[in-house]
Design a protein around this motif. Structure first.
Motif, PDB file in Angstrom:
ATOM      1  N   GLU A 254      33.036 -19.187 -32.738  1.00  0.00           N
ATOM      2  CA  GLU A 254      33.557 -19.410 -31.572  1.00  0.00           C
ATOM      3  C   GLU A 254      34.635 -20.594 -31.803  1.00  0.00           C
ATOM      4  O   GLU A 254      35.666 -20.511 -31.364  1.00  0.00           O
ATOM      5  N   THR A 255      34.288 -21.459 -32.586  1.00  0.00           N
ATOM      6  CA  THR A 255      35.069 -22.534 -32.967  1.00  0.00           C
ATOM      7  C   THR A 255      36.300 -22.044 -33.904  1.00  0.00           C
ATOM      8  O   THR A 255      37.632 -22.575 -33.398  1.00  0.00           O
ATOM      9  N   VAL A 256      36.129 -21.246 -34.804  1.00  0.00           N
ATOM     10  CA  VAL A 256      37.202 -20.749 -35.556  1.00  0.00           C
ATOM     11  C   VAL A 256      38.199 -19.932 -34.640  1.00  0.00           C
ATOM     12  O   VAL A 256      39.512 -20.221 -34.982  1.00  0.00           O
ATOM     13  N   PHE A 257      37.728 -18.990 -33.807  1.00  0.00           N
ATOM     14  CA  PHE A 257      38.847 -18.042 -32.989  1.00  0.00           C
ATOM     15  C   PHE A 257      39.057 -19.039 -31.651  1.00  0.00           C
ATOM     16  O   PHE A 257      39.511 -18.127 -30.894  1.00  0.00           O
ATOM     17  N   SER A 258      38.734 -20.246 -31.334  1.00  0.00           N
ATOM     18  CA  SER A 258      38.889 -20.784 -30.039  1.00  0.00           C
ATOM     19  C   SER A 258      38.568 -20.041 -29.075  1.00  0.00           C
ATOM     20  O   SER A 258      38.885 -19.756 -28.144  1.00  0.00           O
ATOM     21  N   ARG A 259      37.244 -19.526 -28.996  1.00  0.00           N
ATOM     22  CA  ARG A 259      36.490 -18.461 -27.971  1.00  0.00           C
ATOM     23  C   ARG A 259      35.784 -19.615 -27.041  1.00  0.00           C
ATOM     24  O   ARG A 259      35.047 -20.456 -27.403  1.00  0.00           O
ATOM     25  N   PRO A 260      35.780 -19.259 -25.725  1.00  0.00           N
ATOM     26  CA  PRO A 260      34.878 -19.946 -24.855  1.00  0.00           C
ATOM     27  C   PRO A 260      33.498 -19.717 -25.112  1.00  0.00           C
ATOM     28  O   PRO A 260      33.263 -18.423 -25.425  1.00  0.00           O
ATOM     29  N   GLY A 261      32.517 -20.520 -24.990  1.00  0.00           N
ATOM     30  CA  GLY A 261      31.330 -19.974 -25.162  1.00  0.00           C
ATOM     31  C   GLY A 261      30.158 -21.092 -25.798  1.00  0.00           C
ATOM     32  O   GLY A 261      30.817 -22.388 -25.245  1.00  0.00           O
ATOM     33  N   VAL A 262      29.116 -20.946 -25.953  1.00  0.00           N
ATOM     34  CA  VAL A 262      28.275 -21.961 -26.066  1.00  0.00           C
ATOM     35  C   VAL A 262      28.623 -22.717 -27.459  1.00  0.00           C
ATOM     36  O   VAL A 262      28.385 -24.087 -27.302  1.00  0.00           O
ATOM     37  N   GLY A 263      29.342 -22.094 -28.299  1.00  0.00           N
ATOM     38  CA  GLY A 263      30.003 -22.823 -29.585  1.00  0.00           C
ATOM     39  C   GLY A 263      30.822 -24.099 -29.042  1.00  0.00           C
ATOM     40  O   GLY A 263      30.691 -25.162 -29.496  1.00  0.00           O
ATOM     41  N   ARG A 264      31.698 -23.728 -28.109  1.00  0.00           N
ATOM     42  CA  ARG A 264      32.524 -24.735 -27.781  1.00  0.00           C
ATOM     43  C   ARG A 264      31.721 -25.800 -26.851  1.00  0.00           C
ATOM     44  O   ARG A 264      32.208 -26.871 -26.949  1.00  0.00           O
ATOM     45  N   LEU A 265      30.728 -25.435 -26.106  1.00  0.00           N
ATOM     46  CA  LEU A 265      30.226 -26.189 -25.146  1.00  0.00           C
ATOM     47  C   LEU A 265      29.374 -27.203 -26.154  1.00  0.00           C
ATOM     48  O   LEU A 265      29.313 -28.413 -25.846  1.00  0.00           O
ATOM     49  N   ALA A 266      28.474 -26.659 -27.192  1.00  0.00           N
ATOM     50  CA  ALA A 266      28.042 -27.272 -28.389  1.00  0.00           C
ATOM     51  C   ALA A 266      28.899 -28.357 -28.807  1.00  0.00           C
ATOM     52  O   ALA A 266      28.508 -29.624 -29.169  1.00  0.00           O
ATOM     53  N   GLN A 267      30.023 -28.021 -29.371  1.00  0.00           N
ATOM     54  CA  GLN A 267      30.968 -28.970 -29.956  1.00  0.00           C
ATOM     55  C   GLN A 267      31.373 -30.113 -29.004  1.00  0.00           C
ATOM     56  O   GLN A 267      31.398 -31.307 -29.598  1.00  0.00           O
ATOM     57  N   GLU A 268      31.685 -29.932 -27.980  1.00  0.00           N
ATOM     58  CA  GLU A 268      32.247 -30.861 -27.015  1.00  0.00           C
ATOM     59  C   GLU A 268      30.825 -31.729 -26.727  1.00  0.00           C
ATOM     60  O   GLU A 268      31.116 -32.981 -26.344  1.00  0.00           O
ATOM     61  N   SER A 269      29.740 -31.233 -26.502  1.00  0.00           N
ATOM     62  CA  SER A 269      28.676 -32.095 -26.116  1.00  0.00           C
ATOM     63  C   SER A 269      28.221 -32.897 -27.364  1.00  0.00           C
ATOM     64  O   SER A 269      27.692 -33.998 -27.044  1.00  0.00           O
ATOM     65  N   VAL A 270      28.349 -32.497 -28.324  1.00  0.00           N
ATOM     66  CA  VAL A 270      28.116 -33.383 -29.662  1.00  0.00           C
ATOM     67  C   VAL A 270      28.970 -34.452 -29.761  1.00  0.00           C
ATOM     68  O   VAL A 270      28.659 -35.585 -30.115  1.00  0.00           O
ATOM     69  N   LEU A 271      30.341 -34.213 -29.522  1.00  0.00           N
ATOM     70  CA  LEU A 271      31.450 -35.112 -29.870  1.00  0.00           C
ATOM     71  C   LEU A 271      31.058 -36.142 -28.587  1.00  0.00           C
ATOM     72  O   LEU A 271      31.283 -37.676 -28.885  1.00  0.00           O
ATOM     73  N   HIS A 272      30.571 -35.948 -27.509  1.00  0.00           N
ATOM     74  CA  HIS A 272      30.503 -36.892 -26.453  1.00  0.00           C
ATOM     75  C   HIS A 272      28.811 -37.452 -26.381  1.00  0.00           C
ATOM     76  O   HIS A 272      28.547 -38.235 -25.614  1.00  0.00           O
ATOM     77  N   GLU A 273      28.035 -36.939 -27.141  1.00  0.00           N
ATOM     78  CA  GLU A 273      26.762 -37.262 -27.374  1.00  0.00           C
ATOM     79  C   GLU A 273      26.143 -36.949 -26.025  1.00  0.00           C
ATOM     80  O   GLU A 273      25.246 -37.785 -25.395  1.00  0.00           O
ATOM     81  N   ASP A 274      26.432 -35.877 -25.561  1.00  0.00           N
ATOM     82  CA  ASP A 274      25.803 -35.208 -24.015  1.00  0.00           C
ATOM     83  C   ASP A 274      24.466 -34.910 -24.266  1.00  0.00           C
ATOM     84  O   ASP A 274      24.259 -33.735 -24.797  1.00  0.00           O
ATOM     85  N   ILE A 275      23.403 -35.542 -24.610  1.00  0.00           N
ATOM     86  CA  ILE A 275      22.100 -35.433 -24.822  1.00  0.00           C
ATOM     87  C   ILE A 275      21.307 -34.390 -24.035  1.00  0.00           C
ATOM     88  O   ILE A 275      21.042 -33.225 -24.652  1.00  0.00           O
ATOM     89  N   PRO A 276      21.424 -34.341 -22.692  1.00  0.00           N
ATOM     90  CA  PRO A 276      20.815 -33.195 -22.014  1.00  0.00           C
ATOM     91  C   PRO A 276      21.341 -31.589 -22.546  1.00  0.00           C
ATOM     92  O   PRO A 276      20.495 -30.834 -22.532  1.00  0.00           O
TER      93      PRO A 276
END
Length: 319
Positions: A254-276
């Motif tokens: 999903e990251t490689v193909f810029s698709r919406p989904g859990v992959g993008r959500l995980a990437q953004e959450s890790v970058l912001h340290e969104d623990i929950p």
């Protein structure tokens, strides 16, 4: 049989608890303050200390670590992973929005992996031409060793940028899903093909196969009616074990193909340290993994009743 099922269920619960505990510990050991990162990302400027303290109190981050752990575990058991620190949205709602696209891609990738892996293994075991068998059996190790992100980039370069057959990024429908699904399927299908082929070869050497051939049955009839079912159990197990890898591959894809989904959500959450949110994603992945493997364990005795008999024999031996 009952003890066999209870044992598998308890193992699944243990895996879920371990996934929650390890993710909790790992996330809270990360450097940085998730509140500061979330507020800076939202406003672009640091907020005052009083507002940051109020936000920490709201999310329970001002409590001792053990208190936070037991509180979070109690809520997680009820399916409540709290709210995103970055957006304020509930974790359940965030996952609910991201999951349909991810599940569609994971399902398509796993289906392609099963079809491709089984077809390749059957063809390699069926053919009597040594050169063709050598060629077919050389493909799975290659597919299993190639990084998924590299496969995705090559597919993008060839089919999107050069041939312009499918959209490169985003989009929906078959055209936007086929390349990501192939990217997810190749490594999983390669492992399934390797395991199934080895199992088919072992089964072909069994005496009952020689008897069936001696009675005049064709190789295809023997393979489809007598060889495939007993040989399928190991590959069936491997397919279940690789569900976790499918989900991990979907996140990267999903990251490689810029698709919406859990992959993008995980990437953004890790970058912001969104623990929950990160913890909710980890526990969801573990839940999917243990659920599929539990179903595999429950179905395994139907493919090979010797599993339950062996389990019962060991229990009697230890009694």
């Amino acid at each position: 049989m009952g003890r066999y099922l209870i044992g598998r269920v308890l193992q699944a619960v243990g895996v879920l608890w371990a996934a929650f505990t390890l993710s909790f510990a790992g996330l809270y050991l990360l450097p940085g303050d998730p509140v500061d990162m979330a507020t800076n990302a939202a406003t672009g400027t640091p907020v005052d200390a009083a507002a940051a303290a109020e936000m920490r109190a709201r999310y329970g981050l001002d409590q001792p670590l053990w208190t936070q752990y037991w509180t979070a575990l109690g809520h997680a058991v009820r399916g409540d992973f709290g709210h995103s620190i970055s957006t304020g949205q509930t974790v359940t709602a965030a996952l609910g929005e991201a999951l349909p696209s991810t599940l569609a891609l994971a399902g398509a990738g796993l289906l392609l992996a099963l079809l491709g892996g089984v077809a390749l293994a059957l063809a390699a075991a069926y053919t009597e031409r040594p050169w063709l068998r050598g060629l077919l059996t050389a493909l799975p190790p290659i597919g299993a060793s190639i990084p998924g992100f590299w496969v995705g980039l090559i597919l993008l370069q060839v089919f999107s940028f050069r041939l312009r057959l499918v959209p490169a990024f985003g989009g929906s429908g078959f055209g936007a899903t086929v390349l990501p699904a192939i990217t997810v399927a190749i490594p999983v299908g390669a492992v399934i093909a390797q395991v199934l082929y080895a199992s088919l070869v072992r089964t072909w050497r069994q005496p009952f196969v020689a008897v069936a051939l001696a009675k005049g049955a064709s190789r295809w009839w023997v393979q489809s009616r007598h060889v495939l079912r007993p040989a399928a159990a190991p590959a069936f197990t491997v397919a279940g074990l690789w569900v976790g890898s499918v989900l991990a591959g979907v996140v990267v894809t999903e990251t490689v193909f810029s698709r919406p989904g859990v992959g993008r959500l995980a990437q953004e959450s890790v970058l912001h340290e969104d623990i929950p949110v990160v913890q909710g994603i980890v526990v969801f992945a573990a839940l999917a993994f243990v659920t599929v493997n539990l179903l595999v364990d429950l179905a395994y005795p139907l493919l090979d009743p010797r599993v339950v008999r062996e389990h019962s024999r060991k229990e009697r031996a230890h009694a």
